[in-house]
Scaffold this motif. Sequence first.
Motif, PDB file in Angstrom:
ATOM      1  N   GLY A 461       0.859  -0.970   0.045  1.00  0.00           N
ATOM      2  CA  GLY A 461      -0.068   0.145   0.170  1.00  0.00           C
ATOM      3  C   GLY A 461       0.608   1.268  -0.178  1.00  0.00           C
ATOM      4  O   GLY A 461       1.942   1.297   0.287  1.00  0.00           O
ATOM      5  N   ILE A 462       0.172   2.450   0.001  1.00  0.00           N
ATOM      6  CA  ILE A 462       0.799   3.607  -0.119  1.00  0.00           C
ATOM      7  C   ILE A 462       1.551   4.166   0.977  1.00  0.00           C
ATOM      8  O   ILE A 462       2.421   4.579   1.106  1.00  0.00           O
ATOM      9  CB  ILE A 462      -0.252   4.722  -0.720  1.00  0.00           C
ATOM     10  CG1 ILE A 462      -0.638   4.721  -2.254  1.00  0.00           C
ATOM     11  CG2 ILE A 462       0.416   6.068  -0.479  1.00  0.00           C
ATOM     12  CD1 ILE A 462      -1.575   5.459  -2.762  1.00  0.00           C
ATOM     13  N   THR A 463       0.787   3.881   2.040  1.00  0.00           N
ATOM     14  CA  THR A 463       1.135   4.329   3.673  1.00  0.00           C
ATOM     15  C   THR A 463       2.680   3.567   3.768  1.00  0.00           C
ATOM     16  O   THR A 463       3.677   4.510   4.062  1.00  0.00           O
ATOM     17  CB  THR A 463       0.349   3.865   4.376  1.00  0.00           C
ATOM     18  OG1 THR A 463      -0.795   4.405   4.443  1.00  0.00           O
ATOM     19  CG2 THR A 463       1.040   4.086   5.940  1.00  0.00           C
ATOM     20  N   PHE A 464       2.755   2.545   3.708  1.00  0.00           N
ATOM     21  CA  PHE A 464       4.013   1.658   4.163  1.00  0.00           C
ATOM     22  C   PHE A 464       5.083   2.067   2.892  1.00  0.00           C
ATOM     23  O   PHE A 464       6.327   2.163   3.411  1.00  0.00           O
ATOM     24  CB  PHE A 464       3.810  -0.005   4.112  1.00  0.00           C
ATOM     25  CG  PHE A 464       4.934  -0.429   4.938  1.00  0.00           C
ATOM     26  CD1 PHE A 464       5.272  -0.320   6.286  1.00  0.00           C
ATOM     27  CD2 PHE A 464       6.106  -1.188   4.129  1.00  0.00           C
ATOM     28  CE1 PHE A 464       6.343  -1.063   6.827  1.00  0.00           C
ATOM     29  CE2 PHE A 464       6.786  -1.956   4.744  1.00  0.00           C
ATOM     30  CZ  PHE A 464       7.244  -1.838   6.086  1.00  0.00           C
ATOM     31  N   SER A 465       4.954   2.361   1.817  1.00  0.00           N
ATOM     32  CA  SER A 465       5.740   2.600   0.714  1.00  0.00           C
ATOM     33  C   SER A 465       6.514   3.848   1.058  1.00  0.00           C
ATOM     34  O   SER A 465       7.785   4.048   1.050  1.00  0.00           O
ATOM     35  CB  SER A 465       5.101   2.593  -0.639  1.00  0.00           C
ATOM     36  OG  SER A 465       4.581   1.177  -1.104  1.00  0.00           O
ATOM     37  N   PHE A 466       5.660   4.846   1.425  1.00  0.00           N
ATOM     38  CA  PHE A 466       6.157   6.239   1.603  1.00  0.00           C
ATOM     39  C   PHE A 466       6.767   6.050   2.971  1.00  0.00           C
ATOM     40  O   PHE A 466       7.646   7.019   3.232  1.00  0.00           O
ATOM     41  CB  PHE A 466       5.311   7.310   1.319  1.00  0.00           C
ATOM     42  CG  PHE A 466       5.054   7.517  -0.241  1.00  0.00           C
ATOM     43  CD1 PHE A 466       5.761   8.576  -0.804  1.00  0.00           C
ATOM     44  CD2 PHE A 466       3.925   6.839  -0.994  1.00  0.00           C
ATOM     45  CE1 PHE A 466       5.565   8.708  -2.057  1.00  0.00           C
ATOM     46  CE2 PHE A 466       3.922   6.960  -2.124  1.00  0.00           C
ATOM     47  CZ  PHE A 466       4.373   7.958  -2.949  1.00  0.00           C
ATOM     48  N   LEU A 467       6.306   5.380   3.880  1.00  0.00           N
ATOM     49  CA  LEU A 467       6.960   5.278   5.209  1.00  0.00           C
ATOM     50  C   LEU A 467       8.782   4.847   4.798  1.00  0.00           C
ATOM     51  O   LEU A 467       9.757   5.642   5.559  1.00  0.00           O
ATOM     52  CB  LEU A 467       6.685   4.516   6.251  1.00  0.00           C
ATOM     53  CG  LEU A 467       5.193   5.257   6.873  1.00  0.00           C
ATOM     54  CD1 LEU A 467       4.723   4.059   7.843  1.00  0.00           C
ATOM     55  CD2 LEU A 467       5.781   6.212   7.788  1.00  0.00           C
ATOM     56  N   ILE A 468       8.592   3.910   3.925  1.00  0.00           N
ATOM     57  CA  ILE A 468      10.167   3.411   3.816  1.00  0.00           C
ATOM     58  C   ILE A 468      10.922   4.742   3.085  1.00  0.00           C
ATOM     59  O   ILE A 468      12.246   4.770   3.360  1.00  0.00           O
ATOM     60  CB  ILE A 468      10.269   2.402   2.650  1.00  0.00           C
ATOM     61  CG1 ILE A 468       9.528   1.172   3.317  1.00  0.00           C
ATOM     62  CG2 ILE A 468      11.584   1.829   2.031  1.00  0.00           C
ATOM     63  CD1 ILE A 468       9.334  -0.171   2.256  1.00  0.00           C
ATOM     64  N   PHE A 469      10.403   5.485   2.175  1.00  0.00           N
ATOM     65  CA  PHE A 469      11.204   6.678   1.649  1.00  0.00           C
ATOM     66  C   PHE A 469      11.395   7.363   2.587  1.00  0.00           C
ATOM     67  O   PHE A 469      12.634   8.177   2.677  1.00  0.00           O
ATOM     68  CB  PHE A 469      10.258   7.301   0.423  1.00  0.00           C
ATOM     69  CG  PHE A 469       9.888   6.371  -0.610  1.00  0.00           C
ATOM     70  CD1 PHE A 469      11.013   5.737  -1.264  1.00  0.00           C
ATOM     71  CD2 PHE A 469       8.885   6.394  -1.448  1.00  0.00           C
ATOM     72  CE1 PHE A 469      11.110   4.837  -2.494  1.00  0.00           C
ATOM     73  CE2 PHE A 469       8.516   5.542  -2.633  1.00  0.00           C
ATOM     74  CZ  PHE A 469       9.991   4.857  -3.188  1.00  0.00           C
ATOM     75  N   ALA A 470      10.659   8.017   3.614  1.00  0.00           N
ATOM     76  CA  ALA A 470      10.888   8.676   4.485  1.00  0.00           C
ATOM     77  C   ALA A 470      12.185   8.249   5.455  1.00  0.00           C
ATOM     78  O   ALA A 470      13.141   9.239   5.746  1.00  0.00           O
ATOM     79  CB  ALA A 470       9.775   8.954   5.478  1.00  0.00           C
ATOM     80  N   VAL A 471      12.104   6.966   5.700  1.00  0.00           N
ATOM     81  CA  VAL A 471      13.163   6.593   6.703  1.00  0.00           C
ATOM     82  C   VAL A 471      14.650   6.756   5.829  1.00  0.00           C
ATOM     83  O   VAL A 471      15.583   7.114   6.367  1.00  0.00           O
ATOM     84  CB  VAL A 471      13.224   4.920   7.034  1.00  0.00           C
ATOM     85  CG1 VAL A 471      14.383   4.495   7.581  1.00  0.00           C
ATOM     86  CG2 VAL A 471      12.193   5.009   7.803  1.00  0.00           C
ATOM     87  N   VAL A 472      14.542   6.284   4.375  1.00  0.00           N
ATOM     88  CA  VAL A 472      15.715   6.821   3.615  1.00  0.00           C
ATOM     89  C   VAL A 472      16.198   8.315   3.691  1.00  0.00           C
ATOM     90  O   VAL A 472      17.470   8.617   3.470  1.00  0.00           O
ATOM     91  CB  VAL A 472      15.510   5.994   2.343  1.00  0.00           C
ATOM     92  CG1 VAL A 472      16.602   6.426   1.265  1.00  0.00           C
ATOM     93  CG2 VAL A 472      15.248   4.405   2.468  1.00  0.00           C
ATOM     94  N   GLY A 473      15.197   8.802   3.773  1.00  0.00           N
ATOM     95  CA  GLY A 473      15.456  10.245   3.453  1.00  0.00           C
ATOM     96  C   GLY A 473      16.196  10.906   4.660  1.00  0.00           C
ATOM     97  O   GLY A 473      17.225  11.646   4.767  1.00  0.00           O
ATOM     98  N   VAL A 474      15.958  10.322   6.090  1.00  0.00           N
ATOM     99  CA  VAL A 474      16.622  10.737   7.320  1.00  0.00           C
ATOM    100  C   VAL A 474      18.045  10.411   7.102  1.00  0.00           C
ATOM    101  O   VAL A 474      19.206  10.977   7.390  1.00  0.00           O
ATOM    102  CB  VAL A 474      15.915  10.066   8.376  1.00  0.00           C
ATOM    103  CG1 VAL A 474      16.749  10.375   9.557  1.00  0.00           C
ATOM    104  CG2 VAL A 474      14.509  10.766   8.598  1.00  0.00           C
ATOM    105  N   ILE A 475      18.315   8.947   6.605  1.00  0.00           N
ATOM    106  CA  ILE A 475      19.731   8.678   6.333  1.00  0.00           C
ATOM    107  C   ILE A 475      20.473   9.501   5.570  1.00  0.00           C
ATOM    108  O   ILE A 475      21.586   9.930   5.549  1.00  0.00           O
ATOM    109  CB  ILE A 475      19.708   7.103   5.998  1.00  0.00           C
ATOM    110  CG1 ILE A 475      19.113   6.227   6.987  1.00  0.00           C
ATOM    111  CG2 ILE A 475      21.068   6.615   5.725  1.00  0.00           C
ATOM    112  CD1 ILE A 475      18.574   4.811   6.526  1.00  0.00           C
TER     113      ILE A 475
END
Length: 508
Positions: A461-475
Amino acid sequence: MTDIKATSSTSATTAPTAGRPARRLGQISLVACLGGLLFGYDTGVANGAEGHMAQELGLNVLQLGVVISSLVFAAAFGALFAGRISDEIGRRKAIITLSVLFFLGSILVVFSPAGELGQFYGPGFATLVTGRIMLGLAVGGASTVVPVYLAELAPLEIRGSLTGRNELAIVTGQLLAFVINALIAVTLHGVIDGIWRIMFAVCALPAVALFLGMLRMPESPRWLVNQGRYDDARRVMETVRTPERAKAEMDEIIAVHSENNAALPGVKQSSGQASGQVSSKHTHMSIGEVLSNKWLVRLLIAGIGVAVAQQLTGINAIMYYGTRVLEESGMSAEMAVVANIAFGAVAVIGGLIALRNMDRLDRRTTFIIGLSLTTTFHLLIAAAGTLLPEGNSIRPFAIMILVVGFVLSMQTFLNVAVWVWLAEIFPVRMKGIGTGISVFCGWGINGVLALFFPALVSGVGITFSFLIFAVVGVIALAFVTKFVPETRGRSLEELDHAAFTGQIFKKA
């Protein structure tokens, strides 16, 4: 040793480039950026064409993923090898070669036979994928060579905005693809068969224009110096600078070239060569020579990290599969194709803003602002996907608006700046291999996303997909803050010299 920083700040090398030289620079950037336009159109055309193509040809999800991602994976290798090829034959000839690849690839795709396309080993499927691979090699090559070509011709004070025009051309090409796809889908769907072929055929036109245009463009003066062709380099520089500035810049470029030659082991002058002139076999560095210098290794790691971080924001997943994301949010297929134009439109707007700011804001500052904003939008998209249940009439429009915000942030603060920075950061001897390896890694990640993003969104789903992108953004934010050096306001010769000594990291 020459004080490069002091030399680069003299009035002669910073005098405004106006009149005929400025017009010539404008012509060069306009023609070269057709490579960026082709890059954008060929990567964006699948976003809207893929549904019609799959339906007509009977492609399953895996086959469609192969067709779409084959361009992206091929682009990784195009980026890797085109940089080195441009070191050998020149930036201009490399771009001419890429224009031929763009044309031939589009022809193969358009004329792929329809028979047996549902089979992996059928001639039609093989022709289609071969055409996409050729386009990918051209796209990856353009992503490496065109920014370097523009950066090596640009004056210091407008290097960011001139080089950044290529990224504006890329998103303009994507917008054109989205608009043309929508127009064809609305007007010709059900009227004629094979409308996806028309969508792909359009890119043959700018390929011809790029080929003809580059025949009249000059070679990079810095590449010519690296070949020992000083007189040719001076003649080119005199067409894009005022006479006084051309002489001052050429003196600086040759001085740095000579110093770096003397610093490299195994580089010897023959008795018949001018000071600083070396045989052609020494005009670029091998991977072994790069790895023997700890500062160049660190620079290569920084280049790879920036290229990978750019792709892991998920921007190209949106540019390839924006209609699919909108459909997953609850929008109808017809509305999604038209709404997808908004992503291309705001990308162009963001590119225009980025060009205005490129020579005003530091690259690192721009990266940090961009990653902060994109990560914030990732979290907001994930929140909207959670708080607005499926079937809610507001849900697709809320997600569309947030994705528009993400694309605008990405284009304004990251995409243009990343390509400009990659064109600036590596020494001239290392540009081919350094830029090539960095962009290869970025395209590799891009290919993985292109292959698996539809399955990811459908599966989690959209929610978990964009949460992954957010974690990568912090790194990615942490990486940029710690490892990425600044390039704005420093001449290519200063950066070249500072790279070998590690001084380039002092301002990081």
